[in-house]
Design a protein around this motif. Structure first.
Motif, PDB file in Angstrom:
ATOM      1  N   PHE A 132      -8.544  -9.571  -6.342  1.00  0.00           N
ATOM      2  CA  PHE A 132      -8.125  -9.666  -4.999  1.00  0.00           C
ATOM      3  C   PHE A 132      -6.799 -10.187  -4.752  1.00  0.00           C
ATOM      4  CE2 PHE A 132     -12.651  -9.252  -4.507  1.00  0.00           C
ATOM      5  CZ  PHE A 132     -12.962  -8.291  -3.767  1.00  0.00           C
ATOM      6  N   TYR A 133      -5.813  -9.607  -4.090  1.00  0.00           N
ATOM      7  CA  TYR A 133      -4.620  -9.958  -3.543  1.00  0.00           C
ATOM      8  C   TYR A 133      -4.634 -10.078  -2.125  1.00  0.00           C
ATOM      9  CZ  TYR A 133      -3.191  -9.760  -8.525  1.00  0.00           C
ATOM     10  OH  TYR A 133      -3.402 -10.178  -9.680  1.00  0.00           O
ATOM     11  N   VAL A 134      -4.349 -11.282  -1.302  1.00  0.00           N
ATOM     12  CA  VAL A 134      -4.197 -11.276  -0.157  1.00  0.00           C
ATOM     13  C   VAL A 134      -2.833 -11.523   0.366  1.00  0.00           C
ATOM     14  CG1 VAL A 134      -5.014 -12.527   2.101  1.00  0.00           C
ATOM     15  CG2 VAL A 134      -6.567 -12.052   0.235  1.00  0.00           C
ATOM     16  N   ASP A 135      -2.214 -10.651   1.072  1.00  0.00           N
ATOM     17  CA  ASP A 135      -0.819 -10.523   1.357  1.00  0.00           C
ATOM     18  C   ASP A 135       0.009 -10.963   0.018  1.00  0.00           C
ATOM     19  OD1 ASP A 135      -0.957  -9.579   3.827  1.00  0.00           O
ATOM     20  OD2 ASP A 135      -0.285 -11.484   4.756  1.00  0.00           O
ATOM     21  N   VAL A 164      -6.841  -2.211   0.649  1.00  0.00           N
ATOM     22  CA  VAL A 164      -6.692  -1.202  -0.676  1.00  0.00           C
ATOM     23  C   VAL A 164      -7.478  -1.232  -1.724  1.00  0.00           C
ATOM     24  CG1 VAL A 164      -4.697  -0.344  -1.964  1.00  0.00           C
ATOM     25  CG2 VAL A 164      -4.338  -1.169   0.241  1.00  0.00           C
ATOM     26  N   PHE A 165      -8.181  -0.281  -2.301  1.00  0.00           N
ATOM     27  CA  PHE A 165      -8.783  -0.287  -3.482  1.00  0.00           C
ATOM     28  C   PHE A 165      -8.127   0.347  -4.665  1.00  0.00           C
ATOM     29  CE2 PHE A 165     -11.572   1.406  -6.790  1.00  0.00           C
ATOM     30  CZ  PHE A 165     -12.470   0.126  -7.154  1.00  0.00           C
ATOM     31  N   ARG A 166      -7.914  -0.321  -5.677  1.00  0.00           N
ATOM     32  CA  ARG A 166      -6.961   0.342  -6.819  1.00  0.00           C
ATOM     33  C   ARG A 166      -8.030   0.244  -8.113  1.00  0.00           C
ATOM     34  NH1 ARG A 166      -1.062  -2.130  -5.647  1.00  0.00           N
ATOM     35  NH2 ARG A 166      -0.627  -0.920  -3.935  1.00  0.00           N
ATOM     36  N   PRO A 222       0.792  -1.244  -0.007  1.00  0.00           N
ATOM     37  CA  PRO A 222       0.089  -0.087  -0.084  1.00  0.00           C
ATOM     38  C   PRO A 222       0.898   1.332  -0.115  1.00  0.00           C
ATOM     39  CG  PRO A 222      -0.775  -1.499   1.659  1.00  0.00           C
ATOM     40  CD  PRO A 222       0.451  -2.071   1.299  1.00  0.00           C
ATOM     41  N   ASP A 223       0.271   2.237  -0.857  1.00  0.00           N
ATOM     42  CA  ASP A 223       1.134   3.639  -0.720  1.00  0.00           C
ATOM     43  C   ASP A 223       0.183   4.409  -0.208  1.00  0.00           C
ATOM     44  OD1 ASP A 223       2.286   6.086  -1.517  1.00  0.00           O
ATOM     45  OD2 ASP A 223       2.706   5.258  -3.625  1.00  0.00           O
ATOM     46  N   MET A 224       0.445   4.839   0.998  1.00  0.00           N
ATOM     47  CA  MET A 224      -0.084   5.890   1.779  1.00  0.00           C
ATOM     48  C   MET A 224      -0.637   7.292   1.026  1.00  0.00           C
ATOM     49  SD  MET A 224      -0.846   4.096   4.245  1.00  0.00           S
ATOM     50  CE  MET A 224      -0.322   2.750   5.394  1.00  0.00           C
ATOM     51  N   ARG A 225       0.242   7.635  -0.024  1.00  0.00           N
ATOM     52  CA  ARG A 225       0.135   9.041  -0.624  1.00  0.00           C
ATOM     53  C   ARG A 225      -0.972   8.698  -1.893  1.00  0.00           C
ATOM     54  NH1 ARG A 225       5.341   9.334  -3.521  1.00  0.00           N
ATOM     55  NH2 ARG A 225       4.906   7.141  -3.058  1.00  0.00           N
ATOM     56  N   THR A 226      -1.233   7.651  -2.325  1.00  0.00           N
ATOM     57  CA  THR A 226      -2.017   7.366  -3.497  1.00  0.00           C
ATOM     58  C   THR A 226      -3.113   6.436  -3.489  1.00  0.00           C
ATOM     59  OG1 THR A 226      -0.436   6.135  -4.616  1.00  0.00           O
ATOM     60  CG2 THR A 226      -0.254   8.542  -5.268  1.00  0.00           C
ATOM     61  N   VAL A 233      -5.048  -6.520   1.945  1.00  0.00           N
ATOM     62  CA  VAL A 233      -5.947  -7.227   0.713  1.00  0.00           C
ATOM     63  C   VAL A 233      -6.165  -6.005  -0.041  1.00  0.00           C
ATOM     64  CG1 VAL A 233      -8.079  -7.752   0.071  1.00  0.00           C
ATOM     65  CG2 VAL A 233      -7.505  -8.647   2.537  1.00  0.00           C
ATOM     66  N   VAL A 234      -5.539  -6.173  -1.466  1.00  0.00           N
ATOM     67  CA  VAL A 234      -5.654  -5.360  -2.557  1.00  0.00           C
ATOM     68  C   VAL A 234      -6.620  -5.826  -3.404  1.00  0.00           C
ATOM     69  CG1 VAL A 234      -4.338  -4.087  -4.277  1.00  0.00           C
ATOM     70  CG2 VAL A 234      -3.205  -4.834  -2.058  1.00  0.00           C
ATOM     71  N   GLU A 235      -7.634  -4.829  -3.693  1.00  0.00           N
ATOM     72  CA  GLU A 235      -8.487  -5.199  -4.805  1.00  0.00           C
ATOM     73  C   GLU A 235      -8.437  -4.181  -5.911  1.00  0.00           C
ATOM     74  OE1 GLU A 235     -13.394  -4.937  -5.579  1.00  0.00           O
ATOM     75  OE2 GLU A 235     -12.875  -4.440  -3.646  1.00  0.00           O
ATOM     76  N   TYR A 236      -8.311  -4.661  -7.243  1.00  0.00           N
ATOM     77  CA  TYR A 236      -8.352  -3.915  -8.363  1.00  0.00           C
ATOM     78  C   TYR A 236      -9.740  -4.258  -8.852  1.00  0.00           C
ATOM     79  CZ  TYR A 236      -3.439  -3.458  -8.533  1.00  0.00           C
ATOM     80  OH  TYR A 236      -1.775  -3.276  -8.282  1.00  0.00           O
ATOM     81  N   GLY A 237     -10.767  -2.953  -8.932  1.00  0.00           N
ATOM     82  CA  GLY A 237     -12.053  -2.669  -9.190  1.00  0.00           C
ATOM     83  C   GLY A 237     -12.180  -1.906 -10.628  1.00  0.00           C
TER      84      GLY A 237
END
Length: 184
Positions: free
Chosen positions: A155-158, A62-64, A13-17, A30-34
């Motif tokens: 979704f990416y978990v770790d 994180v939502f991307r 995760p990038d706290m800026r963007t 958990v990163v989601e590309y949606g």
């Protein structure tokens, strides 16, 4: 051991963007590309909320953006509009409105949603019309391609891709497994 230390740099995760619920101190990321126009993403939206409520501060979500322009003609502009809302600290409420009203993602409705949230409409309209956040959206699409996103939601978990094709229960199971691994 926290497995996030071995994440691909693209999935940190990038706290800026990035748009983040939780903190970097969470046990699992958990990163989601949606895609705001994707019916499967809309179905996943309430399940993600339940997942976050269930796991609480153990999960950093994180939502991307990953608008599938070829099949969802309004998705990219909706992503840009959500970034313009984010510039006014309203990303998550705008995000929720987009999924709630997924069938109305044309420009007039995008502006109406901004009005509903009390955004500075002059600024919001200018940023959307001038495509101020298009590059940010395209950078997130590029990062998704580089980590192997082929469809949404992804979704990416770790850092591990999690197939939710046959239900979001798989996402909860992946988080449970990652929590066990982080405790070991």
């Amino acid at each position: 051991m926290n497995t996030r230390t071995s994440l691909s740099p693209l999935l940190v995760p990038d706290m800026r963007t990035d748009h983040i619920v939780g903190s970097g101190a969470s046990q699992v990321t958990v990163v989601e590309y949606g895609d705001f126009e994707c019916p499967s993403c809309r179905q996943a939206h309430p399940a993600v909320k339940i997942l976050l409520a269930h796991f609480g501060d153990k999960v950093c979500y994180v939502f991307r953006h990953y608008p599938l322009r070829e099949v969802h003609p309004h998705a990219e502009l909706a992503a840009e509009a959500s970034e313009a809302a984010s510039a006014q600290h309203k990303f998550w409420p705008y995000h929720d409105l987009l999924f709630t009203h997924q069938q109305h993602l044309d420009k007039p409705h995008l502006f109406e949603f901004g009005e509903q949230l009390g955004l500075d409409m002059s600024r919001f309209r200018n940023e959307v019309e001038d495509h101020v956040y298009l590059q940010r959206v395209q950078e997130q699409v590029d990062s998704g391609r580089r980590v192997g996103v082929r469809s949404t939601p992804a979704f990416y978990v770790d850092g591990v891709g999690t197939d939710v094709t046959f239900g979001l229960q798989h996402l909860q199971e992946a988080v449970d497994k990652a929590l066990l691994a982080s405790a070991a």
